[in-house]
Write a protein that holds these residues in place. Structure first.
Motif, PDB file in Angstrom:
ATOM      1  N   UNK A   1     -10.420   9.758  -6.440  1.00  0.00           N
ATOM      2  CA  UNK A   1      -8.992  10.026  -6.623  1.00  0.00           C
ATOM      3  C   UNK A   1      -8.599   9.898  -8.102  1.00  0.00           C
ATOM      4  N   UNK A   2      -9.180   8.897  -8.788  1.00  0.00           N
ATOM      5  CA  UNK A   2      -8.906   8.760 -10.220  1.00  0.00           C
ATOM      6  C   UNK A   2      -9.484   9.936 -11.001  1.00  0.00           C
ATOM      7  N   UNK A   3     -10.691  10.360 -10.637  1.00  0.00           N
ATOM      8  CA  UNK A   3     -11.309  11.500 -11.314  1.00  0.00           C
ATOM      9  C   UNK A   3     -10.539  12.791 -11.039  1.00  0.00           C
ATOM     10  N   UNK A   4      -9.954  12.886  -9.867  1.00  0.00           N
ATOM     11  CA  UNK A   4      -9.148  14.059  -9.527  1.00  0.00           C
ATOM     12  C   UNK A   4      -7.984  14.207 -10.504  1.00  0.00           C
ATOM     13  N   UNK A   5      -7.331  13.091 -10.814  1.00  0.00           N
ATOM     14  CA  UNK A   5      -6.225  13.136 -11.778  1.00  0.00           C
ATOM     15  C   UNK A   5      -6.741  13.339 -13.199  1.00  0.00           C
ATOM     16  N   UNK A   6      -7.879  12.719 -13.491  1.00  0.00           N
ATOM     17  CA  UNK A   6      -8.450  12.791 -14.835  1.00  0.00           C
ATOM     18  C   UNK A   6      -8.892  14.211 -15.182  1.00  0.00           C
ATOM     19  N   UNK A   7      -9.460  14.920 -14.212  1.00  0.00           N
ATOM     20  CA  UNK A   7     -10.073  16.222 -14.477  1.00  0.00           C
ATOM     21  C   UNK A   7      -9.283  17.398 -13.909  1.00  0.00           C
ATOM     22  N   UNK A   8      -8.167  17.120 -13.247  1.00  0.00           N
ATOM     23  CA  UNK A   8      -7.329  18.176 -12.666  1.00  0.00           C
ATOM     24  C   UNK A   8      -8.158  19.060 -11.738  1.00  0.00           C
ATOM     25  N   UNK A   9      -8.770  18.406 -10.739  1.00  0.00           N
ATOM     26  CA  UNK A   9      -9.584  19.124  -9.779  1.00  0.00           C
ATOM     27  C   UNK A   9      -9.321  18.565  -8.389  1.00  0.00           C
ATOM     28  N   UNK A  10     -10.022  19.079  -7.399  1.00  0.00           N
ATOM     29  CA  UNK A  10      -9.867  18.591  -6.034  1.00  0.00           C
ATOM     30  C   UNK A  10     -11.257  18.475  -5.405  1.00  0.00           C
ATOM     31  N   UNK A  11     -11.318  17.746  -4.283  1.00  0.00           N
ATOM     32  CA  UNK A  11     -12.603  17.512  -3.630  1.00  0.00           C
ATOM     33  C   UNK A  11     -12.511  17.810  -2.138  1.00  0.00           C
ATOM     34  N   UNK A  12     -13.585  18.359  -1.618  1.00  0.00           N
ATOM     35  CA  UNK A  12     -13.739  18.563  -0.182  1.00  0.00           C
ATOM     36  C   UNK A  12     -14.866  17.641   0.283  1.00  0.00           C
ATOM     37  N   UNK A  13     -14.512  16.625   1.063  1.00  0.00           N
ATOM     38  CA  UNK A  13     -15.441  15.555   1.415  1.00  0.00           C
ATOM     39  C   UNK A  13     -16.095  15.815   2.760  1.00  0.00           C
ATOM     40  N   UNK A  14     -17.388  15.480   2.845  1.00  0.00           N
ATOM     41  CA  UNK A  14     -18.120  15.580   4.114  1.00  0.00           C
ATOM     42  C   UNK A  14     -19.336  14.665   4.030  1.00  0.00           C
ATOM     43  N   UNK A  15     -19.837  14.272   5.203  1.00  0.00           N
ATOM     44  CA  UNK A  15     -21.006  13.400   5.251  1.00  0.00           C
ATOM     45  C   UNK A  15     -22.280  14.172   4.960  1.00  0.00           C
ATOM     46  N   UNK A  16     -23.232  13.462   4.331  1.00  0.00           N
ATOM     47  CA  UNK A  16     -24.525  14.086   4.120  1.00  0.00           C
ATOM     48  C   UNK A  16     -25.200  14.395   5.435  1.00  0.00           C
ATOM     49  N   UNK A  17     -25.196  13.428   6.367  1.00  0.00           N
ATOM     50  CA  UNK A  17     -25.762  13.638   7.693  1.00  0.00           C
ATOM     51  C   UNK A  17     -25.007  12.730   8.662  1.00  0.00           C
ATOM     52  N   UNK A  18     -24.162  13.285   9.538  1.00  0.00           N
ATOM     53  CA  UNK A  18     -23.420  12.437  10.483  1.00  0.00           C
ATOM     54  C   UNK A  18     -24.329  11.605  11.379  1.00  0.00           C
ATOM     55  N   UNK A  19     -25.561  12.076  11.622  1.00  0.00           N
ATOM     56  CA  UNK A  19     -26.490  11.304  12.447  1.00  0.00           C
ATOM     57  C   UNK A  19     -27.030  10.089  11.701  1.00  0.00           C
ATOM     58  N   UNK A  20     -27.147  10.166  10.375  1.00  0.00           N
ATOM     59  CA  UNK A  20     -27.570   9.043   9.535  1.00  0.00           C
ATOM     60  C   UNK A  20     -26.581   8.913   8.381  1.00  0.00           C
ATOM     61  N   UNK A  21     -25.394   8.401   8.653  1.00  0.00           N
ATOM     62  CA  UNK A  21     -24.340   8.393   7.627  1.00  0.00           C
ATOM     63  C   UNK A  21     -24.667   7.545   6.406  1.00  0.00           C
TER      64      UNK A  21
END
Length: 524
Positions: free
Chosen positions: A82-102
């Motif tokens: 969230x801090x980097x989002x403000x710092x770099x004026x960007x956005x993120x789409x978050x997802x797990x690497x593997x929901x079976x082995x989070x």
């Protein structure tokens, strides 16, 4: 020919001049980040969205399965994004690497393209969590500068408190107790010389008994000062000086024992059999480790085995929580995990059934940095590194550590639980003092036995005195005794009746004692 040779020389010279400039421009194009962004720059990435592959490990990334999208994630690393989002004026789409082995860092890195060649399709732009920056991983991904550094710490079960009968003696070393006993015996010998009835130069003395029995009295004289039951005082000046030295010794002794007893009984349960990582490596396969799979633990153990020849007894499980549960239940002797993970788990995330059953021991080992991992054909890691450094300078990352209670300022397990009674309190348990109760009971029983013997001696002395009174003849004028009379004479009867009465009063059953009447004759 000469003109052609001059032209060739000119072309060669021109190539020599132009080639370095071309190489420098190419190198600058490679080294220069895609976009040079600093704090406060309103342009930045102009709202570009990055796909982020997450390793869900507390407190870095906390996954709420009941929610969807970015709302399903929280934690230290999410706050950093969230801090980097403000710092770099960007956005993120978050997802797990593997929901079976989070919790798997390898799964998060694979989605970034770890191990793939440049140009291959990637499912995410970078990976985040608490991903270790190791030498092997730097060959397959580009890491930013570390946003936090820490390392592994050992986690072991809280040892059960010792309930030895003689724990209250433990604050002093055995040799010190021997010296205390020797000091009391030496002082007793000095009191014997100065205060014993047959040796003192004073008219009065508090020491009782004969030359032999007074030995026990002077020993009591010396020991009673330690126990606070002193009922005697020296009468000679030599004895008084001895008492001053002995009293000062006992004052310091009692004060030191009292102070050390509390700290010893409070801390004695904080000494587990495994105290550091060295205890694991120095004992071969003696201790069983429970570790999560899909993390850097396996790489670390492989490095330790390959470089130092250490052998390990390991059982891999799906999550670090399972590893912690195995240790708490006694199915494994120890585990190790990143210090931020351990700190947060023991304070905020531990199940009630495991609370105060695990503890962190030893110093940090295998120090490592945690960074964001970008694919090899991306230069955005440079820009993100610049932003991370700027956030560190502003103190924002340090404030995040305080918020999530990790890092140097985190509470220790001793502060959260306390271990003197193994129940989360600082109270002593009855088992800590059973030995003291036993010792007191022994003194009580021996004292009662001695008192019964003293009563027997007193009763025997009283009986003898009364018997002598009965047989005593209080005739001031000696007379010639009359010749023996018949058995039924009145004098003999009177004497026998008197003896019988005296014996009955002394507690004897009538008829059990026969008295013989004698006759005394005065000398001519």
């Amino acid at each position: 020919r000469r003109d052609r040779a001059d032209k060739m020389r000119f072309i060669a010279l021109l190539l020599l001049l132009v080639a370095p400039l071309a190489l420098a421009e190419r190198r600058q194009a490679i080294d220069k980040p895609t976009i040079d962004v600093f704090h406060g720059d309103g342009t930045g990435y102009s709202g570009k969205t990055f796909k982020v592959s997450l390793q869900a490990i507390h407190p870095a990334v906390i996954w709420d399965e009941t929610k969807e999208g970015n709302e399903a994630f929280s934690g230290f690393t999410i706050d950093l994004l969230d801090l980097l989002k403000e710092e770099l004026n960007c956005d993120f789409e978050l997802s797990l690497g593997d929901p079976a082995e989070p919790e798997s860092a390898e799964a998060a890195l694979e989605r970034v393209g770890a191990g793939k060649t440049i140009g291959d399709e990637r499912e995410a732009d970078f990976a985040a969590g608490l991903i270790h920056m190791t030498a092997n991983r730097t060959r397959i991904v580009h890491f930013t500068t570390p946003f936090m550094t820490s390392g592994y710490v050992m986690v072991v079960p809280v040892p059960k408190p010792s309930r030895g009968l003689w724990n209250f003696f433990a604050p002093f070393d055995t040799l010190l107790w021997i010296l205390v006993i020797i000091e009391m015996l030496v002082v007793a010998a000095a009191f014997y010389i100065t205060e014993a009835p047959h040796m003192t130069v004073h008219a009065e003395t508090d020491v009782e008994g004969s030359a032999l029995t007074s030995v026990g009295d002077v020993i009591y004289f010396s020991v009673s000062l330690l126990t606070g039951t002193l009922d005697k005082s020296p009468r000679t000046w030599g004895g008084k000086l001895i008492m001053l030295g002995h009293g000062w010794f006992m004052l310091i002794l009692v004060a030191s024992y009292t102070a050390n007893l509390a700290s010893f009984l409070t801390a004695q349960a904080l000494v587990p059999s495994i105290k550091s990582w060295n205890d694991i490596t120095s004992t071969g396969r003696q201790y069983k480790l429970a570790l999560p799979r899909g993390t850097a633990h396996a790489d670390f153990l492989e490095f330790e085995t390959g470089h130092y020849g250490y052998e390990f007894n390991v059982e891999y499980v799906d999550t670090f929580e399972e590893a912690f549960e195995m240790v708490a239940d006694g199915r494994a002797d120890a585990t190790f995990e990143d210090e931020p993970v351990v700190q947060y788990y023991l304070e905020e995330d531990v199940p009630e059934a495991l609370r105060c059953k695990l503890m962190e021991v030893g110093r940090i080992f295998a120090p490592v940095g945690y960074g964001l991992a970008f694919n090899l054909d991306s230069q955005d890691f440079i820009t993100f590194s610049q932003a991370i450094v700027h956030l560190q300078e502003l103190g924002d990352i340090n404030r995040l550590q305080l918020k999530w209670r990790i890092g140097p300022g985190a509470s220790t397990q001793e502060e959260l639980c306390g271990f003197s009674g193994n129940d989360g309190t600082d109270a002593f348990l009855a088992g800590d003092f059973w030995g003291l109760v036993l010792m007191t009971s022994i003194f009580l029983i021996v004292g009662l036995i001695v008192n019964m013997y003293e009563r027997h001696l007193k009763a025997k002395a009283t009986l003898g005195a009364k018997t002598r009174e009965v047989f005593a003849v209080s005739d001031p004028e000696p007379k010639i005794a009359a010749p023996p009379q018949a058995a039924g004479s009145s004098l003999e009867t009177a004497v026998k009746n008197g003896v019988t009465q005296a014996l009955t009063q002394a507690g004897h059953v009538p008829g059990s004692v026969e008295a013989t009447v004698g006759y005394a004759y005065s000398r001519p």
